[in-house]
Design a protein around this motif. Structure first.
Motif, PDB file in Angstrom:
ATOM      1  N   MET A   1       0.842  -1.192   0.000  1.00 36.92           N
ATOM      2  CA  MET A   1       0.000   0.000   0.000  1.00 36.92           C
ATOM      3  C   MET A   1       0.877   1.242   0.000  1.00 36.92           C
ATOM      4  N   LYS A   2       0.504   2.255  -0.797  1.00 37.46           N
ATOM      5  CA  LYS A   2       1.248   3.498  -0.889  1.00 37.46           C
ATOM      6  C   LYS A   2       0.316   4.680  -0.637  1.00 37.46           C
ATOM      7  N   ILE A   3       0.806   5.637   0.132  1.00 36.79           N
ATOM      8  CA  ILE A   3       0.053   6.853   0.410  1.00 36.79           C
ATOM      9  C   ILE A   3       0.948   8.032   0.056  1.00 36.79           C
ATOM     10  N   ASP A   4       0.517   8.871  -0.874  1.00 34.26           N
ATOM     11  CA  ASP A   4       1.279  10.036  -1.294  1.00 34.26           C
ATOM     12  C   ASP A   4       0.784  11.274  -0.560  1.00 34.26           C
ATOM     13  N   LEU A   5       1.732  12.072  -0.055  1.00 27.13           N
ATOM     14  CA  LEU A   5       1.425  13.312   0.645  1.00 27.13           C
ATOM     15  C   LEU A   5       2.237  14.434   0.019  1.00 27.13           C
ATOM     16  N   THR A   6       1.575  15.543  -0.305  1.00 33.02           N
ATOM     17  CA  THR A   6       2.248  16.689  -0.903  1.00 33.02           C
ATOM     18  C   THR A   6       2.183  17.884   0.040  1.00 33.02           C
ATOM     19  N   ASP A   7       3.296  18.600   0.149  1.00 30.66           N
ATOM     20  CA  ASP A   7       3.382  19.782   1.029  1.00 30.66           C
ATOM     21  C   ASP A   7       2.845  19.424   2.412  1.00 30.66           C
ATOM     22  N   THR A   8       3.492  18.479   3.043  1.00 29.78           N
ATOM     23  CA  THR A   8       2.995  17.900   4.284  1.00 29.78           C
ATOM     24  C   THR A   8       3.931  18.211   5.445  1.00 29.78           C
ATOM     25  N   ASN A   9       3.735  17.514   6.569  1.00 29.00           N
ATOM     26  CA  ASN A   9       4.606  17.669   7.733  1.00 29.00           C
ATOM     27  C   ASN A   9       4.705  16.325   8.454  1.00 29.00           C
ATOM     28  N   SER A  10       5.555  16.267   9.486  1.00 31.01           N
ATOM     29  CA  SER A  10       5.813  15.003  10.173  1.00 31.01           C
ATOM     30  C   SER A  10       4.572  14.453  10.846  1.00 31.01           C
ATOM     31  N   SER A  11       3.729  15.337  11.370  1.00 35.82           N
ATOM     32  CA  SER A  11       2.512  14.877  12.041  1.00 35.82           C
ATOM     33  C   SER A  11       1.582  14.155  11.070  1.00 35.82           C
ATOM     34  N   LYS A  12       1.404  14.720   9.890  1.00 32.36           N
ATOM     35  CA  LYS A  12       0.541  14.077   8.888  1.00 32.36           C
ATOM     36  C   LYS A  12       1.156  12.777   8.386  1.00 32.36           C
ATOM     37  N   ILE A  13       2.486  12.717   8.316  1.00 29.70           N
ATOM     38  CA  ILE A  13       3.152  11.487   7.879  1.00 29.70           C
ATOM     39  C   ILE A  13       2.922  10.376   8.901  1.00 29.70           C
ATOM     40  N   ASN A  14       3.026  10.710  10.189  1.00 28.23           N
ATOM     41  CA  ASN A  14       2.772   9.715  11.232  1.00 28.23           C
ATOM     42  C   ASN A  14       1.339   9.195  11.163  1.00 28.23           C
ATOM     43  N   LYS A  15       0.395  10.083  10.901  1.00 31.51           N
ATOM     44  CA  LYS A  15      -0.997   9.656  10.766  1.00 31.51           C
ATOM     45  C   LYS A  15      -1.170   8.734   9.566  1.00 31.51           C
ATOM     46  N   ALA A  16      -0.461   9.056   8.466  1.00 33.70           N
ATOM     47  CA  ALA A  16      -0.561   8.206   7.272  1.00 33.70           C
ATOM     48  C   ALA A  16       0.041   6.828   7.523  1.00 33.70           C
ATOM     49  N   ILE A  17       1.119   6.783   8.305  1.00 33.13           N
ATOM     50  CA  ILE A  17       1.717   5.487   8.645  1.00 33.13           C
ATOM     51  C   ILE A  17       0.719   4.638   9.427  1.00 33.13           C
ATOM     52  N   LEU A  18       0.056   5.244  10.423  1.00 31.89           N
ATOM     53  CA  LEU A  18      -0.941   4.516  11.209  1.00 31.89           C
ATOM     54  C   LEU A  18      -2.100   4.073  10.337  1.00 31.89           C
ATOM     55  N   GLN A  19      -2.529   4.955   9.430  1.00 26.40           N
ATOM     56  CA  GLN A  19      -3.632   4.609   8.524  1.00 26.40           C
ATOM     57  C   GLN A  19      -3.263   3.419   7.651  1.00 26.40           C
ATOM     58  N   GLY A  20      -2.061   3.448   7.079  1.00 27.12           N
ATOM     59  CA  GLY A  20      -1.623   2.344   6.238  1.00 27.12           C
ATOM     60  C   GLY A  20      -1.442   1.056   7.013  1.00 27.12           C
ATOM     61  N   ARG A  21      -0.933   1.181   8.241  1.00 21.61           N
ATOM     62  CA  ARG A  21      -0.736  -0.009   9.068  1.00 21.61           C
ATOM     63  C   ARG A  21      -2.059  -0.689   9.402  1.00 21.61           C
ATOM     64  N   ARG A  22      -3.064   0.132   9.721  1.00 24.00           N
ATOM     65  CA  ARG A  22      -4.386  -0.441  10.018  1.00 24.00           C
ATOM     66  C   ARG A  22      -4.989  -1.079   8.773  1.00 24.00           C
ATOM     67  N   ALA A  23      -4.781  -0.447   7.623  1.00 19.66           N
ATOM     68  CA  ALA A  23      -5.385  -0.946   6.390  1.00 19.66           C
ATOM     69  C   ALA A  23      -4.848  -2.318   5.999  1.00 19.66           C
ATOM     70  N   VAL A  24      -3.563  -2.555   6.243  1.00 17.96           N
ATOM     71  CA  VAL A  24      -2.972  -3.838   5.832  1.00 17.96           C
ATOM     72  C   VAL A  24      -2.784  -4.790   7.001  1.00 17.96           C
ATOM     73  N   GLY A  25      -3.112  -4.326   8.221  1.00 16.97           N
ATOM     74  CA  GLY A  25      -2.991  -5.194   9.389  1.00 16.97           C
ATOM     75  C   GLY A  25      -1.565  -5.489   9.781  1.00 16.97           C
ATOM     76  N   THR A  26      -0.665  -4.485   9.626  1.00 21.54           N
ATOM     77  CA  THR A  26       0.745  -4.678   9.949  1.00 21.54           C
ATOM     78  C   THR A  26       1.058  -4.066  11.312  1.00 21.54           C
ATOM     79  N   PRO A  27       1.486  -4.838  12.309  1.00 24.21           N
ATOM     80  CA  PRO A  27       1.828  -4.273  13.620  1.00 24.21           C
ATOM     81  C   PRO A  27       3.206  -3.632  13.599  1.00 24.21           C
TER      82      PRO A  27
END
Length: 303
Positions: A1-27
């Protein structure tokens, strides 16, 4: 799974990591470290591929820092952070975040990386190319317990070894040294079998090979004998010869994955001695986070 973020920050990146982890069930509990890869766009693909392969042995969060240089003077001063978050099968056995830094953000890469580090986990920084002269004082290098460079990737490899020696700090290492592990193991085993005194030695390799130079220095430091550097057509280290009162111990690997070991009074043997991939080298370095005293001794030895 890939999530692209443009003009972002570290907080949004951390949220995207959690979102992707939940989506694929990766601990995240199985990840053992954070690997920070500092590279350019040209070398990013190969570096990410090597890091992903190494993560199958060492599940990790890989942060790939790519400093972008805009063409126009105005764009160079516009700070922007773009990110690509990869989890699941797109990120090996861990998770990967590609960070593309523009403008002022590129000069403050540590402020972007710091909030993305795994909590209470070791940090390793790897520069595939263009490493700083003093890795331990680099803002990103200062975050790490282990700092990996590669003298083979620079224009003047032998000069790079001198720079590394002058700036060495515990935790520094170089892939030019890692490439020697099979050679050093085979040579140590040969000396154990021969049980004789080494009076001279020679290392044969292509010109300006940093691994060959480190091997020669290691011989001089450990065996206290003169070591001849012999230039061949390569590739990399092709042979090592050790003179003894009983005859010559020799390891030949002109090409291919095998070498021929000759010890006086014993039949010649064929041994596995392949040129390892970058992923295998990185995986080896991630197995240990303590200072490599053997590398320090060889690096700082004066020929």
């Amino acid at each position: 799974m890939k999530i692209d973020l443009t003009d972002t920050n570290s907080s949004k990146i951390n949220k995207a990591i959690l979102q992707g982890r939940r989506a694929v069930g990766t601990p995240a509990v199985g990840m053992v470290l954070t690997l920070v890869v500092v590279t350019d766009e040209e070398n990013a693909y190969d570096s990410v591929r090597a890091a992903n392969e190494a993560s199958r042995e060492h599940p990790s969060r890989t942060l790939v820092v790519i400093k972008r240089h805009a063409r126009s003077p105005r764009a160079r001063n516009e700070p922007r952070l773009d990110a690509e978050v990869r989890v699941g099968t797109d990120a090996g056995a861990g998770e990967t975040v590609l960070l593309r830094l523009h403008g002022e953000v590129a000069r403050r890469a540590d402020s972007v990386v710091l909030p993305l580090l795994l909590p209470d986990a070791p940090v390793v920084v790897w520069w595939p190319v263009d490493a700083p002269d003093v890795p331990s004082r680099d803002p990103l290098g200062a975050l790490a317990q282990r700092r990996i460079t590669d003298a083979y990737a620079v224009e003047d490899p032998i000069g790079a070894l001198a720079t590394r020696a002058a700036a060495y700090a515990p935790g520094d290492t170089d892939l030019a040294w890692t490439r020697l592990t099979p050679w050093r193991s085979l040579l140590a085993a040969a000396l154990d079998q021969a049980r004789t005194t080494v009076t001279s030695a020679a290392v044969e390799s292509e010109a300006e090979n940093p691994s060959a130079e480190l091997l020669a220095r290691w011989f001089e430091q450990r065996l206290d004998v003169p070591v001849e550097r012999v230039v061949t057509d390569g590739p990399v280290v092709t042979a090592v010869r050790m003179g003894t009162p009983d005859g010559e111990i020799r390891i030949d690997r002109p090409e291919g994955p095998v070498a021929h070991l000759a010890i006086p009074g014993q039949p010649s043997r064929v041994m596995a001695l392949k040129v390892r991939t970058t992923a295998e080298l990185i995986a080896e370095e991630l197995r240990r986070l303590d200072p490599d005293e053997a590398y320090e001794s060889a690096l700082r030895h004066t020929p």
